[in-house]
Design a protein around this motif. Structure first.
Motif, short mmCIF file in Angstrom:
data_model
loop_
_atom_site.label_atom_id
_atom_site.label_comp_id
_atom_site.label_asym_id
_atom_site.label_seq_id
_atom_site.Cartn_x
_atom_site.Cartn_y
_atom_site.Cartn_z
N LYS A 179 0.85 -1.20 0.00
CA LYS A 179 0.00 0.00 0.00
C LYS A 179 0.88 1.24 0.00
N GLU A 180 1.85 1.27 0.93
CA GLU A 180 2.72 2.44 1.04
C GLU A 180 3.61 2.56 -0.20
N PHE A 181 4.07 1.41 -0.70
CA PHE A 181 4.92 1.40 -1.90
C PHE A 181 4.17 2.06 -3.07
N ARG A 182 2.91 1.63 -3.28
CA ARG A 182 2.10 2.20 -4.38
C ARG A 182 1.92 3.70 -4.20
N GLU A 183 1.58 4.10 -2.96
CA GLU A 183 1.34 5.53 -2.70
C GLU A 183 2.60 6.36 -2.95
N LEU A 184 3.74 5.82 -2.53
CA LEU A 184 4.99 6.57 -2.69
C LEU A 184 5.40 6.67 -4.15
N VAL A 185 5.23 5.58 -4.90
CA VAL A 185 5.58 5.62 -6.34
C VAL A 185 4.72 6.69 -7.02
N GLU A 186 3.44 6.74 -6.64
CA GLU A 186 2.54 7.74 -7.21
C GLU A 186 2.97 9.16 -6.82
N VAL A 245 -4.77 35.89 -19.04
CA VAL A 245 -4.16 34.85 -18.19
C VAL A 245 -3.30 33.92 -19.05
N LYS A 246 -2.55 33.07 -18.40
CA LYS A 246 -1.66 32.13 -19.09
C LYS A 246 -2.36 30.79 -19.30
N ARG A 247 -2.11 30.21 -20.46
CA ARG A 247 -2.59 28.83 -20.73
C ARG A 247 -1.46 28.05 -21.38
N LEU A 248 -1.38 26.76 -21.08
CA LEU A 248 -0.41 25.90 -21.76
C LEU A 248 -0.71 25.93 -23.25
N SER A 249 0.34 26.06 -24.05
CA SER A 249 0.07 26.25 -25.48
C SER A 249 0.92 25.37 -26.39
N GLY A 250 1.74 24.50 -25.82
CA GLY A 250 2.64 23.72 -26.68
C GLY A 250 1.98 22.44 -27.15
N LYS A 251 2.82 21.47 -27.46
CA LYS A 251 2.32 20.17 -27.93
C LYS A 251 1.49 19.51 -26.82
N LYS A 252 0.54 18.69 -27.25
CA LYS A 252 -0.20 17.91 -26.26
C LYS A 252 0.71 16.83 -25.71
N LEU A 253 0.40 16.38 -24.50
CA LEU A 253 1.28 15.42 -23.85
C LEU A 253 0.71 14.00 -23.92
N GLY A 254 1.59 13.04 -23.79
CA GLY A 254 1.19 11.64 -23.71
C GLY A 254 2.08 10.93 -22.70
N ILE A 255 1.50 10.02 -21.96
CA ILE A 255 2.27 9.21 -21.00
C ILE A 255 2.25 7.78 -21.53
N VAL A 256 3.40 7.14 -21.56
CA VAL A 256 3.45 5.76 -22.04
C VAL A 256 4.12 4.88 -20.98
N PRO A 257 3.31 4.27 -20.10
CA PRO A 257 3.89 3.37 -19.13
C PRO A 257 4.32 2.06 -19.77
N ILE A 258 5.49 1.55 -19.33
CA ILE A 258 5.89 0.21 -19.73
C ILE A 258 5.28 -0.74 -18.69
N MET A 259 4.39 -1.61 -19.14
CA MET A 259 3.71 -2.52 -18.22
C MET A 259 4.69 -3.64 -17.80
N ARG A 260 4.50 -4.08 -16.57
CA ARG A 260 3.48 -3.63 -15.64
C ARG A 260 3.89 -2.43 -14.80
N ALA A 261 5.15 -2.45 -14.35
CA ALA A 261 5.51 -1.54 -13.26
C ALA A 261 5.29 -0.07 -13.59
N GLY A 262 5.40 0.29 -14.87
CA GLY A 262 5.21 1.69 -15.27
C GLY A 262 3.82 2.20 -14.94
N LEU A 263 2.85 1.27 -14.85
CA LEU A 263 1.47 1.69 -14.53
C LEU A 263 1.40 2.42 -13.20
N GLY A 264 2.29 2.04 -12.28
CA GLY A 264 2.29 2.64 -10.95
C GLY A 264 2.65 4.12 -10.97
N MET A 265 3.20 4.59 -12.07
CA MET A 265 3.60 6.00 -12.15
C MET A 265 2.55 6.88 -12.82
#
Ligand code: PRP
Ligand code: URA
Length: 210
Positions: A28-35, A65-85
């Protein structure tokens, strides 16, 4: 080509990594800390994002006001462990799309084997952050980067919690344009190609399986 490695020295990241490394830290703590660490890293890794001015009305008056204006972002986790991030990063960048690459390291050959790939259709237009808690031999990360490049990815960063020089060299050799961001540079690998001191098998510790 610049070969970049950035180590996050933020005290909160270093403190939390120390707890993650402790074998007595439960799932539980491991998951929370990785996050939490991933969220702190997401803050650091997005410092360069461009902003533009937009006009809005506050309840009181018109303003710019300011708004993010660059490229859109993507996250690519390497399964499985990357999912925790992923959730930690998404909590700061909720509009990012998440692609998935499934790879495991064959325990005999230590070579990465791809078993899944599902990526955003507009992958070529996105700034992509490939995530995995561990960069050991670098075989999995390099294969994941090759897999997304083959499908059109152009702008890629690699983000991990701990890395060793061997994995860094592998990415630099195969993908010299990809900057690497890590919470720590550990001294090396043991005879099973586990990072030492490392934190063991992050996938097993996140999900309670072997
Ligand atoms: C771990 C880790 C990386 C890989 C690192 O995954 O999450 O993907 O090993 O090792 P490398 O740099 O030598 O390739 P693993 O193969 O244990 O799969 P899992 O995430 O499903 O547990
Ligand atoms: N895979 C793991 O599970 N742990 C490591 O340290 C390296 C690869």
């Amino acid at each position: 080509m610049t070969k970049k490695v950035h180590v996050f020295n933020h005290p909160l990241i270093q403190h939390k990594l120390g707890i993650v490394r402790d074998k007595n830290t439960g799932p539980k703590e491991f998951r929370e800390l990785v996050e939490e660490i991933s969220k702190l890293m997401a803050y650091e890794i997005t410092l360069h994002l461009p902003l533009s001015d937009v006009e809005i009305e506050t309840p009181v008056t018109n303003t710019s006001v300011k708004r993010l204006s660059g490229k859109k972002l993507g996250i690519v986790p390497i399964m499985r462990a990357g999912l925790g991030m992923v959730d930690g990063i998404l909590s700061l960048i909720p509009v990012a799309k998440v692609g998935h690459i499934g790879l495991y390291r064959d325990p005999e050959t230590l070579e990465p084997v791809e078993y899944y790939a599902k990526l955003p259709e507009d992958i070529g237009e996105r700034e992509l952050i490939v995530v995995d808690p561990m960069l050991a031999t670098g075989g999995s990360a390099s294969a994941a980067i090759s897999a997304i490049k083959k499908r059109g990815a152009k702008n890629i960063k690699f983000l991990c919690l701990i890395a060793v020089q061997e994995g860094i060299d592998k990415i630099h050799e195969d993908h010299p344009e990809v900057p690497i961001y890590t919470g720590a540079l550990d001294p090396g690998l043991n005879e099973k190609s586990y990072i030492t001191p490392g934190f063991g098998d992050a996938g097993d510790r996140l999900y309670g399986t072997k």
